[in-house]
Enzyme design. Structure first.
Site, PDB file in Angstrom:
ATOM      1  N   CYS A  27      17.362   7.122  58.903  1.00  0.00           N
ATOM      2  CA  CYS A  27      16.136   7.164  59.641  1.00  0.00           C
ATOM      3  C   CYS A  27      15.591   5.803  59.924  1.00  0.00           C
ATOM      4  O   CYS A  27      16.018   4.812  59.388  1.00  0.00           O
ATOM      5  CB  CYS A  27      15.090   7.874  58.795  1.00  0.00           C
ATOM      6  SG  CYS A  27      15.788   8.798  57.457  1.00  0.00           S
ATOM      7  N   GLY A  83      17.649   6.547  53.421  1.00  0.00           N
ATOM      8  CA  GLY A  83      18.760   6.327  52.509  1.00  0.00           C
ATOM      9  C   GLY A  83      19.321   7.635  52.014  1.00  0.00           C
ATOM     10  O   GLY A  83      19.204   8.659  52.680  1.00  0.00           O
ATOM     11  N   MET A 103      51.980   3.498  49.620  1.00  0.00           N
ATOM     12  CA  MET A 103      52.349   4.684  50.399  1.00  0.00           C
ATOM     13  C   MET A 103      51.541   5.904  49.888  1.00  0.00           C
ATOM     14  O   MET A 103      50.894   5.854  48.873  1.00  0.00           O
ATOM     15  CB  MET A 103      53.845   4.986  50.369  1.00  0.00           C
ATOM     16  CG  MET A 103      54.721   3.861  50.895  1.00  0.00           C
ATOM     17  SD  MET A 103      54.311   3.310  52.576  1.00  0.00           S
ATOM     18  CE  MET A 103      54.929   4.651  53.559  1.00  0.00           C
ATOM     19  N   GLU A 143      43.889  -3.302  60.273  1.00  0.00           N
ATOM     20  CA  GLU A 143      42.696  -4.137  60.211  1.00  0.00           C
ATOM     21  C   GLU A 143      42.989  -5.623  60.226  1.00  0.00           C
ATOM     22  O   GLU A 143      42.118  -6.423  59.947  1.00  0.00           O
ATOM     23  CB  GLU A 143      41.813  -3.734  59.021  1.00  0.00           C
ATOM     24  CG  GLU A 143      42.184  -4.296  57.698  1.00  0.00           C
ATOM     25  CD  GLU A 143      40.944  -4.357  56.793  1.00  0.00           C
ATOM     26  OE1 GLU A 143      41.035  -3.861  55.686  1.00  0.00           O
ATOM     27  OE2 GLU A 143      39.911  -4.895  57.232  1.00  0.00           O
ATOM     28  N   LYS A 183      42.786   5.622  49.865  1.00  0.00           N
ATOM     29  CA  LYS A 183      41.782   4.999  48.993  1.00  0.00           C
ATOM     30  C   LYS A 183      40.409   5.050  49.637  1.00  0.00           C
ATOM     31  O   LYS A 183      39.797   4.012  49.876  1.00  0.00           O
ATOM     32  CB  LYS A 183      42.180   3.565  48.650  1.00  0.00           C
ATOM     33  CG  LYS A 183      42.622   2.748  49.858  1.00  0.00           C
ATOM     34  CD  LYS A 183      42.878   1.296  49.479  1.00  0.00           C
ATOM     35  CE  LYS A 183      43.525   0.566  50.639  1.00  0.00           C
ATOM     36  NZ  LYS A 183      43.770  -0.827  50.384  1.00  0.00           N
ATOM     37  N   CYS A 201      62.175   2.593  56.785  1.00  0.00           N
ATOM     38  CA  CYS A 201      61.499   2.635  55.482  1.00  0.00           C
ATOM     39  C   CYS A 201      62.156   3.687  54.608  1.00  0.00           C
ATOM     40  O   CYS A 201      62.477   4.779  55.067  1.00  0.00           O
ATOM     41  CB  CYS A 201      60.022   2.967  55.675  1.00  0.00           C
ATOM     42  SG  CYS A 201      59.189   3.545  54.181  1.00  0.00           S
ATOM     43  N   CYS A 251      55.296  -1.827  48.743  1.00  0.00           N
ATOM     44  CA  CYS A 251      54.603  -2.586  49.781  1.00  0.00           C
ATOM     45  C   CYS A 251      53.725  -3.666  49.182  1.00  0.00           C
ATOM     46  O   CYS A 251      53.606  -4.756  49.718  1.00  0.00           O
ATOM     47  CB  CYS A 251      53.733  -1.679  50.635  1.00  0.00           C
ATOM     48  SG  CYS A 251      54.477  -0.115  51.057  1.00  0.00           S
ATOM     49  N   CYS A 282      59.803  -5.473  50.050  1.00  0.00           N
ATOM     50  CA  CYS A 282      60.420  -4.399  50.816  1.00  0.00           C
ATOM     51  C   CYS A 282      61.817  -4.828  51.244  1.00  0.00           C
ATOM     52  O   CYS A 282      61.974  -5.810  51.960  1.00  0.00           O
ATOM     53  CB  CYS A 282      59.561  -4.092  52.035  1.00  0.00           C
ATOM     54  SG  CYS A 282      60.277  -2.853  53.102  1.00  0.00           S
TER      55      CYS A 282
END
Lengths: 485, 1519
Positions: free
Chosen positions: B28, B262, B506, B921, B972, B1137, B1143, B1148
């Protein structure tokens, strides 16, 4: 895992072998033993893959990453325990297994695979050397009796498992020594017979009864066994060799490979052979028909006997040295394999069809062959065999060894008496618990699977033991092995 | 006003399908205006409403653009107004204070309305009061939306008077009791419109006007508010953004005492604890019967409503509002916090009485006279305020909500994290935090009370001799509790050696527990919930100072009193306790700490042994409480062949809820002595379901044995091993809490932040009350069978020689005889063979094996079957595969986590087929935006914007087709990420704007998204940065995700991605991979249901991902409600893979998940392989579509009627599964869309930037210099961003020459002022600005300074809000004033000069330079791994405020540093006229030594290495 970058830091190394000139002078094994450090470093190459294809490549399902790491960590006794938890006789497979695990090792995609087999051998050697391998009799007895027919790898593995589950096991062996193919088929230079014997001793001390010269179906009635036991397990192997019914097959000098190999093993243990029965390559021009492992065992034996020249002829084309496009990891590769016997000499040739043998005075003199081409596949999916015009040839020879595999178990006698159901290939048919069409009668190893590797025989034997145990007890706590997966 | 919305008959959002109204979230805009002197006026009300209107953009509307989510105002009793009104009505109102007014929503249906009135009447009378009159509140219904009007209740006021004169507090208490009585009585009427009944306020000194209206509608709707006689000295206003369309009238704020922006994360626990306290409520003030008030908190209310109830109760106990607020929302007072001892004592004492209500919160409350504002300990909400020379106080979420001439302003401030603010209108004064708390802390001798009563566990005597470890029969015990070798090797060894939870990689591909044949422990049936969007997760590592693991156990006493004995409890500093500590508790000789150990073993040979066992434990627990025990120890010691352990979680939660029901829970602490718990997820569950401390005795015994037998790869002493293990456990627990945004274990305990999958309702209701479990499942019998199976494996099975004592496992790694994995040798092999040779047969083998196994063993989708239809169609009629593949996307896998080769191969493949690859990312090399010679494009269509903002520049954003905001990741959720230094090579460093070799941290939260309205803001920012791109929001499935998705749709997201829990990761704690999040099947179904119910589906695309592998998986996802599909692991496997799951180690072996140059060479994947895979899936899907008679994906979306959940269930444990809720299809009016049919209205046409772009044409087209002047206010959000996009589109990375476009603004900049500002733009703002100032700055230059004529001292006043320069990549900023919290967070290249900053300055910074000419808040430089900061530390306090984790403090001595610093300050003085800057330059020689240089250690090392020639960068490979 102790070493995440071992595979980058160390290269594949195999144990040293004795020079060819030395080793063909006798029938002893010729691999130098590894130091534990060496084995440890090789173990550190294992990447501890989350999907260990090696383990799925191994019919026994050996927990390979775990023992590789334990060896790296110098924890040999623990490694032995893990190895024994899936494999009764790592000292056999550590010597004679063609190691499908290594083919399916993830490193084998673009590097040399981990030396799994040698590590396995090193673990079992350490075990015997340090006295860690002791008789492990069952903690309690069930009072059930099981007869195992045949003492080859399947029979031995199942007997040990069944005994450990507390059943009273008697093993019937048609020949005069325990071990089946391990004892009589495989040459000493690949597997010395004291190695088999110490296992048999261990098993005897664990409480297993071995009866030799007991040819079930001939001098022992299968019905008697069924009556006096709660279950019977058939592990008689696939014993009928593939023949070559061509002109001249009856000439003196044309033999089945197994007869030839067995005889040398008997000589090595001190038997004396009637000269009229003796098959020796000494000073002879030898032709081995068949390019498989038995053929190569014949090759090594012939060289040790002092053959003048040895040919190994194969019907099929020469396999490529590298995997072809359709022959992908992690499958067993269809590539040219060069065994230790091949290192010792001989001439390999491919695409050869034997048309006939010819000889003199009933004795073999020549092999008549023709070269082949392989055409497109026919409707059965098999490529068509085309004889190359004008390629007919004659090869001078006085000993031909037929090493073209085995077709199925012996039907006469035991199998016929039992009237047990067979599969289309003539092997004894079993269900998922390895039970045959007859209640309480089980079969395992080559007898039910058809000719295969020792490691498969062990896996089948373990699996059958579980089936028998389940049959007798309702549930089984014996670990599962390969074939149910 | 005529509204065009078409579906006014949309049903009310009752609990249905997977939707539960309790999942609702809101956020809000809040505001408050007050006359400090307490002078009442109508002007204050008007100003309150003006502020409300200017916060309108923080509210939202749903499907109906005219129906808001709610707005309201709370004022003092407008006595003059009511007196006149009643006079007109013929009544005479008594003096103020002698009457109360109830503002009530009543059912609109006539008979029910009358019943309610009658009930109110009779309650008033029975309470000894009189009902003076009713008043129908005058409204204008035409001013609100059709949906709002459709659900409008009757709005009525009633006036009551006491029969005798009462003191104000007593009358308020009586009115409180009256209201509770009315509420309970109405509840007992069982009205059909019961939900419409609600009393907004019933008070003698304040009143609430609110409703389901938009901010600007409130004043027009309630005619009273416009009346000149309607006066108050303050007004609290609130504009709501709820996640769903169909908001509700009563959910609007203000509540009776508070407005709240909140979220209370620990709501469930707080409510449970409150209800268990009720039994001992006792007020000794005559006339106050505390038992009349219970239950204090009604079940199923919103968090704010509950908080309001709790505050009301505390005030009713006689505490002041400020005292009560300090108890509810205490600031952090842990060991790291410097604070007066008396204040610490106050907090510690009160922690024995009540746990914090934890979560992001700005709460402003009032008792009618005082106004008390408090901000949560983390400062996760903004609150700005100003004071004028004529006594006006304006406080709001934003600055600029009321237009005030600069010369009138005497102070501009903000509320600091954890701090309070009090205005006493009676006294006419503002009391600051320090003064206020000092006063409260001195009320009672809390310190002395603590000294006399509080016991610390470590101070208790250790009884002698303590039997410590019992290693007899260890393997049998381990088997009973389900240990495997993996527990030793994968979990416990790393914990004991490194004191960290192990990392894995993975996704999770093992079966859900209810489908596993491996007798999983009960813990595995629960999944952790986590914060996403509506509240932020925390960073428990970098922001550790706000967290606390300290808990207390012992009896809690009557909340109505305050005695020394209230703190007579044992303090346990960390919840997992050693064997010694347990014995100390058991044998505690001190009076009042009697403990009782109750055995939690059961007889496995008895019928219903488990049930009987639980019954016995309950009886013994009740008895122990009765006999005065204050600590119950539930112990499963003593397992043997005849006694099996009750699953420890069942025992814990079962007893916890049993005692709550008996009302005795707060009389005892629960300590769990168990052999079962061994990993972080286990401990978190036990605590989350009520345990005060856990002693994992078998874990200790196991560790000791493992260490002593040399099983571990490194040598360590057993003592050190146990210490490390405990440390790892505690770090992990803290992390689990912080995923949900919870800071203290006191609040986490019993908060039940979990969802169960596969447990039936009976079991849940009985033992895990109120835990979501939405598809039914197994019950106590099956749990018993599994417990017995584990026990048998330990005791009944004759141990056989030649077998392993402990099973090898198979949870983390595939084992032939272990748990099933969907990715196994067979499936990986088949897929790789299929794609390499383009072999359909091999794909079929793969798909058959996956689908069959998934049916038998693994997933929810596996249990669903397609229905037979009467009219299948030939496959030729189905849309072509080449169209279908365009709906596919690959997962967000960053460059960095995988190699450049792998990343680009995937992009090329996806671009070739018109599908979408994702940057992940890690940013993207702009060289990839240019086509390859063969026409291939390596430009990822989807550009991710994650919390780290690596490489997120205007050029990156402008090159995207989709912009994806990653709120959470399946492997995660609720956590950030970490790219270890050894994976940051030169190239990765360049792309991410960081230094090679230096570890990169992604924070758990996006620091510009603490709530749903913040998310809407970021969506708006990104849309501005690239108007042609779709904006995605990536969520992870959990209960309530549908509600969040609705919020995303309302916040104008174009796509919502619902990720399943089983998605992959490059590195994540194992407990997160295994134990957090839910399958996408539940998430997608819930999302579809909620979006359709709210008519929000038509304007948003739903995508899903998470272990999707085959055409069948896609078909089910589509039928459940998704129209786009993401795959990640499958494509990686197609490229080679082989699921090493290494990883995170950079090793790898097939060159995919590594940056090691040698290993990268081994990469052998080809775009064709990936393409083949996607076409196989499309073809497989087409076969299914044909069989179902469906031609296009569009018609297939959401067709749950084609799924059958009844046939396939023959697994013994799946029998009780019930898919009714999963396959629920909400009833909605004809024409409500079930898939995306239209675009979102982003409202860009209102953007100031359109005008700027227009005026800047000469610059954009010809590079000519342009100057633009404008007056702006806080509703001008995201200024300069579209303009920047235009520059990036044309000029790419380079932008325009500096200062080509000059923008000169006067006024208050709205949120995200200058976001992603491109090089070539220079902005000068005379005024102030809000949060997210210059986020993502991309080369632009910004100067901000107070307007001409300001009287306040700039360097002492706040000028910009929180989270400025977040993720800036380059550019310059000069700020003449103080900035809020988290200044320059994740800065990766910008330069800034500022006069002072709040808490967490320069957090996670990786590059750039920041100069601070004044004070900083706490936790400066936390997680700062690169860049430099210079702080002028004139007070000498800086060292104590800086987080030394990654940085060192140095003098500024390097000549080039000195030169730089001088240059920046000089520029600052020149641009802003900063008198501070001028002073410093004048006294340069004296001042320079007072500057402290903050230098990240790794960064410094790497810089030095780079300076030394030939020193090779450590391409470390040793993980």
């Amino acid at each position: 895992m102790g070493k995440t970058t071992g595979f980058k830091e160390f290269h594949r190394e195999t144990p040293e072998t004795l020079p060819v000139t030395v080793r063909i002078g006798n029938y002893s094994e010729f691999y130098e033993e590894w130091s534990t450090e060496k084995a440890g470093l090789q173990g550190s190459r294992c990447m501890n893959c989350a999907v260990p294809f090696c383990m799925s490549g191994c019919p026994l399902g050996n927990i390979i990453p775990d023992f590789n790491d334990l060896v790296y960590k110098n924890m040999w006794e623990e490694a032995l325990t893990e190895l024994h938890s899936t494999n009764n006789f790592p000292e056999f497979t550590g010597r004679i297994c063609p190691a499908p695990c290594e083919q399916s090792c993830v490193l084998n995609i673009n590097e040399d695979p981990v030396t799994i087999e040698y590590i396995e051998k090193a673990i079992s050697d350490e075990g015997w050397k340090n006295g860690w391998i002791r008789p492990l009799p069952p903690i309690s007895r069930t009072g059930k009796k099981v007869a195992v027919v045949g003492s080859g790898p399947a029979g031995l593995a199942s007997a040990q498992q069944l005994n450990r589950a507390g059943h009273q096991v008697t093993v019937y062996e048609k020949s005069d020594a325990i071990g089946g193919l391990l004892r009589l088929g495989i040459p000493d230079f690949k597997l010395e017979k004291n190695i088999v014997q110490r296992r048999v001793d261990q098993m005897e001390q664990e409480g297993i009864t071995f009866i030799t010269n007991a040819y079930v179906g001939r001098n022992v009635a299968i019905e008697d066994l069924r009556k006096s036991n709660d279950a019977v397990l058939l592990t008689g192997g696939s014993t009928i060799p593939r023949d070559l019914p061509v002109e001249g097959r009856d000439l003196e000098g044309v033999h089945f490979a197994m007869d030839y190999l067995t005889q040398q093993n008997e000589i090595n243990r001190g038997d004396s052979i009637d000269p009229s029965e003796r098959i020796s390559a000494e000073g002879k021009r030898v032709v081995i028909l068949g390019g498989g492992d038995t053929g190569s065992d014949c090759l090594g034996t012939a060289h040790r006997q002092g053959a003048e020249i040895v040919y190994q002829l194969e019907l099929l084309p020469e396999p490529p040295t590298e995997r072809s496009e359709n022959d992908m990891w992690p499958n067993w590769p269809m590539t040219l394999r060069t065994s230790s016997s091949h290192e010792e000499g001989g001439n390999r040739d491919y695409n050869i069809l034997t048309k006939k043998f010819s000889g003199q005075d009933g004795k073999l003199k020549h092999l008549h062959g023709v070269r082949l081409e392989w055409g497109e596949s026919d409707e059965t999916g098999r490529p068509v065999m085309i004889e190359q015009e004008g390629s007919e040839f004659e090869l001078e020879t006085d000993l031909v060894l037929l090493a073209m595999g085995f077709v199925h178990p012996e039907h006469e006698g035991m199998i016929a008496n039992l009237k047990v159901e067979l599969d289309p290939r003539g092997n004894v048919k079993t269900n998922i618990d390895k039970m045959t069409s007859i209640d309480g009668v089980f079969a395992a190893g080559d007898m039910s699977r058809g000719q295969s590797l020792v490691v498969w025989a062990l896996a089948e034997g373990r699996e059958a033991a579980r089936g028998v145990d389940k049959y007798l007890m309702g549930v089984s706590n014996l670990p599962r092995s390969a074939s149910t997966y | 006003m005529q509204n065009k919305y078409k579906h006014p008959d949309l049903p009310k959002p009752a609990k249905q399908g997977l939707y539960d109204p309790s999942f609702e979230h809101d956020a809000c805009g809040v505001g408050m205006v007050a006359n400090i002197e307490g002078i009442k006026s109508h002007e204050i009300v008007d100003q309150g409403l003006e502020a409300l209107c200017n916060l309108g953009h923080r509210g939202a509307t749903g499907a109906d653009p005219e129906t808001g989510d709610g707005a309201g105002i709370l004022v003092q009793m407008p006595h003059e107004f009511f007196a006149l009104e009643l006079e007109h009505m013929g009544s005479i109102l008594p003096d103020i204070g002698d009457y109360g007014v109830g503002m009530a929503f009543l059912p609109s249906e006539n008979t029910e309305f009358e019943k309610c009135m009658k009930t109110i009447q009779s309650c008033v009378e029975s309470e000894g009061m009189s009902l003076l009159t009713w008043r129908e509140v005058p409204i204008d219904p035409s001013k609100i939306g059709v949906l709002a009007n459709g659900s409008r209740p009757m709005i009525t006021q009633f006036f009551v008077t006491p029969n005798s004169s009462l003191a104000n507090e007593d009358f308020e208490f009586a009115l409180y009791a009256l209201r509770r009585k009315i509420e309970k009585s109405v509840e007992n009427l069982f009205l059909s419109q019961a939900e419409d009944f609600y009393i907004c306020s019933l008070s003698c000194n304040k009143i609430v006007y609110k409703g389901l209206v938009m901010a600007h509608q409130l004043q027009e709707f309630y005619l009273d508010l416009a009346n000149n006689n309607f006066r108050s000295s303050f007004a609290l206003v609130h504009s709501r953004f709820s996640t769903n369309t169909l908001g509700s009238w009563k959910l609007a704020h203000p509540y009776r005492y508070v407005i709240h922006n909140g979220e209370i994360n620990t709501h469930r626990g707080n409510v449970n604890w409150m209800s268990s306290r009720e039994k001992v409520f006792e007020s000794d003030i005559p006339g106050r019967d505390a038992q009349e008030l219970v239950p204090i908190i009604k079940n199923g209310q919103s968090d704010t409503a509950s908080l309001d109830n709790a505050l009301e109760l505390l005030i009713a106990t006689g505490r002041t509002i400020e005292h009560s607020m300090m108890m509810l929302i205490p600031e952090a007072w842990g060991d790291h916090i410097p604070m007066d001892q008396s204040k610490k004592d106050f907090y510690e004492y009160h922690s024995s009485i009540m746990e914090p209500w934890d979560g992001p919160a700005l709460v402003i409350g009032t008792d009618g006279k005082k106004i008390c504002a408090v901000l949560d300990r983390n400062g996760l909400r903004p609150c700005r305020y100003l004071i004028t020379s004529d006594g006006l106080l304006v406080m709001a979420s934003e600055t600029g909500v009321i237009d005030i001439p600069p010369e009138k302003i005497v102070l501009k401030e903000r509320i600091y994290p954890g701090r309070m603010f009090l205005l006493d209108t009676d006294e006419g004064k503002i009391i600051n935090d320090a003064e206020l708390k000092k006063g409260l802390a001195g009320r009672k001798p809390y310190g002395k009370w603590l000294e006399q009563n509080k016991i610390y566990l470590e101070d208790l005597p250790t009884p002698n001799p303590a039997k410590n470890y019992d290693q007899d029969g260890l393997p049998a015990k381990q088997n009973t509790f389900g240990y495997s070798l993996e527990d030793f090797r994968i979990l416990m060894e790393p914990m004991a050696l490194n004191a960290y939870e192990p990392t894995g990689s993975m996704g999770n591909d093992t079966p859900l527990a209810f489908l596993s044949d491996e007798s999983p422990v009960l813990f595995n049936y629960f999944k952790q919930l986590f914060a996403q969007v509506s509240n932020p997760p925390l960073d428990a590592i970098r922001e550790e100072l706000v967290t606390s693991l300290v808990g207390t156990i012992g009896e809690e006493r009557n909340i109505f009193k305050e005695t020394p004995e209230h703190c007579r409890q044992i303090t346990i500093r960390k919840p997992v306790i050693s064997n010694d500590d347990l014995i100390k508790i058991k044998k505690c000789p001190i009076e009042g700490f009697k403990s009782k150990t109750i055995s939690t073993l059961f007889n496995p040979n008895e019928k219903s042994g488990l049930k009987n066992g639980m019954d016995r434990v309950r009886i013994e627990a009740s008895l122990a409480v009765e006999e005065g025990a204050s600590i119950l120890i539930l112990s499963d010691q003593g397992v043997d062949s005849k006694n099996a352990p009750i699953p420890s979680l069942l025992a814990t939660a079962g007893i916890h809820h049993h005692l709550i029901r008996e009302g005795t829970r707060t009389k005892v602490g629960l300590v769990i002595e168990t052999g079962e718990a061994r990993e972080v997820a286990h401990f978190s569950l036990l605590i989350g379901f009520g345990a005060g401390a856990v002693n994992p005795y078998l874990a200790f015994e196991t560790l000791k044995t493992q260490i002593e037998t040399g099983e571990f790869s490194k040598n360590i002493s057993p003592t050190q091993g146990e210490k490390n293990y405990l440390e790892a456990c505690h770090k992990g627990i803290l992390k689990t809490m912080s995923k949900m945004g919870i800071s203290t274990i006191q609040s986490y305990r019993g908060a039940q932040i979990f969802e169960a999958i596969g447990l039936n309702e009976e079991l849940i209701d009985e033992y895990f009350t109120s835990t979501p479990s939405r598809i039914g499942g197994i019950g106590l019998d099956e749990l018993e069978q599994e417990a017995i199976a584990r026990h048998k494996s330990a005791y009944e099975t004759t141990r056989m020689n030649g077998t392993l004592e402990i099973k090898p496992g198979g949870q983390y790694q595939w084992r032939r005889d272990g748990e099933f994995h969907m990715w196994n040798p067979k499936t990986i092999t088949a897929l790789q063979h299929a794609v390499k040779n383009n072999e359909w047969n091999s794909y079929e083998q793969f798909a058959e094996s996956v689908d069959k196994e998934s049916r038998r063993l693994s997933t929810i989708r596996g249990l669903l079957e397609f229905k037979e239809v009467e009219n299948p169609i030939p496959i030729i009629e189905v849309e072509p595969a080449s169209e279908i593949v365009k709906r596919f996307a690959t997962g967000a896998i960053s460059l960095g986590s995988i190699s450049r080769e792998a990343h680009e191969t995937m992009a090329v493949a996806m671009n070739r087929i018109g599908a979408r690859s994702n940057t992940g990312e890690g940013g993207e090399d702009s060289a990839r935006y240019v086509l390859d010679d063969n026409g291939d494009s390596r430009n990822s269509a989807v550009k991710q914007v994650a919390s780290g903002r690596f490489g997120v520049s205007i050029n990156y954003l402008s090159s995207a087709k989709d912009l994806q905001i990653k709120m959470a990741q399946g492997a995660k959720p609720g956590e950030g990420g970490q790219l270890p230094g050894h994976k940051v090579d030169e190239y990765i460093g360049k792309v991410r704007n960081s230094t090679p070799g230096v570890e990169l941290i992604s924070p758990p939260p996006h620091h510009d998204i603490y709530s749903i309205e913040d998310l809407a803001q970021l969506i708006h920012d990104l849309k501005n940065s690239n108007p042609s791109a779709r904006v995605h929001v990536k969520l992870v499935a959990e209960s309530g995700v549908g509600t969040i998705a609705a919020g995303v749709s309302k916040g104008h997201g174009d796509v919502v991605l619902i990720s399943g829990h089983s998605g992959g990761t490059g590195a994540s704690p194992e407990s997160s991979i295994k134990h957090a999040g839910l399958p996408w099947e539940l998430g997608v179904a819930e999302t579809q249901q909620v979006l359709v119910m709210n008519d929000l589906r038509g304007r948003i695309v739903v995508q899903t991902d998470g272990q999707i592998k085959t055409g069948r998986d896609v078909a089910i996802a589509c039928l459940l409600g998704a129209e786009e599909f993401g795959l990640a692991t499958g494509p990686l496997i197609s490229m080679g893979c082989i699921m090493l799951r290494k990883c995170h180690l950079n090793t790898c072996s097939v060159g995919i998940a590594t940056q090691d140059p040698d290993l990268r060479k081994k990469f052998a994947g080809e775009p064709e392989h990936v393409i083949n895979y996607f076409f196989f899936i499309a073809e497989h899907l087409r076969q299914i579509m044909a069989q179902l008679g469906i031609k296009t994906i569009a018609e297939m979306v959401g067709r749950v009627d084609l799924l059958d959940g009844s046939k396939a269930i023959n697994h013994w444990k799946a029998k009780g599964i019930d898919f009714t809720n999963l396959l629920h299809d909400p009833e909605v009016p004809e024409g409500v869309a079930r898939h995306c049919v239209t675009d979102q209205d982003h409202g860009l046409e209102k953007a100031l930037d359109l005008e700027l772009v227009d005026k800047a044409r000469p610059a954009l087209e010809h590079g000519k210099k342009v100057v633009i002047r404008k007056v702006i206010d806080n509703s001008n959000r995201t200024v300069g961003t579209i303009l920047s996009h235009e520059i990036a589109k044309k000029y790419g990375e380079a932008g325009l020459p500096d200062e080509t476009i000059k923008l000169k603004f006067d006024g208050s900049g709205g949120q995200s002022f200058g976001a992603f500002l491109s090089k070539g733009i220079a902005v000068e703002l005379n005024g102030d600005a809000n949060d997210y100032f210059c986020k993502g700055l991309s080369g632009g230059k910004v100067v901000i300074k107070p307007p001409m004529g300001s009287k306040f001292i700039p360097e002492e006043n706040i000028i910009i809000g929180n989270v400025a320069l977040y993720g800036a990549t380059s550019g310059q900023v000069f700020i003449r004033g103080i900035a809020g919290e988290r200044f320059a967070v994740r800065n990766s290249g910008a330069e800034a000069v500022v006069e002072g900053v709040g808490d967490h300055g320069c957090e996670y910074m990786t590059r750039g330079k920041v100069v601070i000419l004044g004070s900083t808040g706490r936790n400066f430089a936390a997680g700062m791994s690169g860049g430099e900061a210079y702080v002028l530390d004139e007070s000498g306090e800086f060292e104590s405020l800086c987080n030394p984790g990654l940085v060192s403090l140095e003098q500024v001595t390097d000549p080039s540093d000195i030169k730089d610093l001088h240059r920046m300050i000089k520029a600052h003085a020149d641009f802003t006229g900063s008198s501070n800057g001028i002073r410093i330059l004048k006294t340069w020689d004296e001042t320079l030594p007072r500057f402290i240089k903050v230098m990240p250690n790794d960064y410094k090392r790497i810089l030095q290495e780079m300076k030394t020639p030939k020193s090779k960068m450590a391409a470390s490979t040793d993980g």
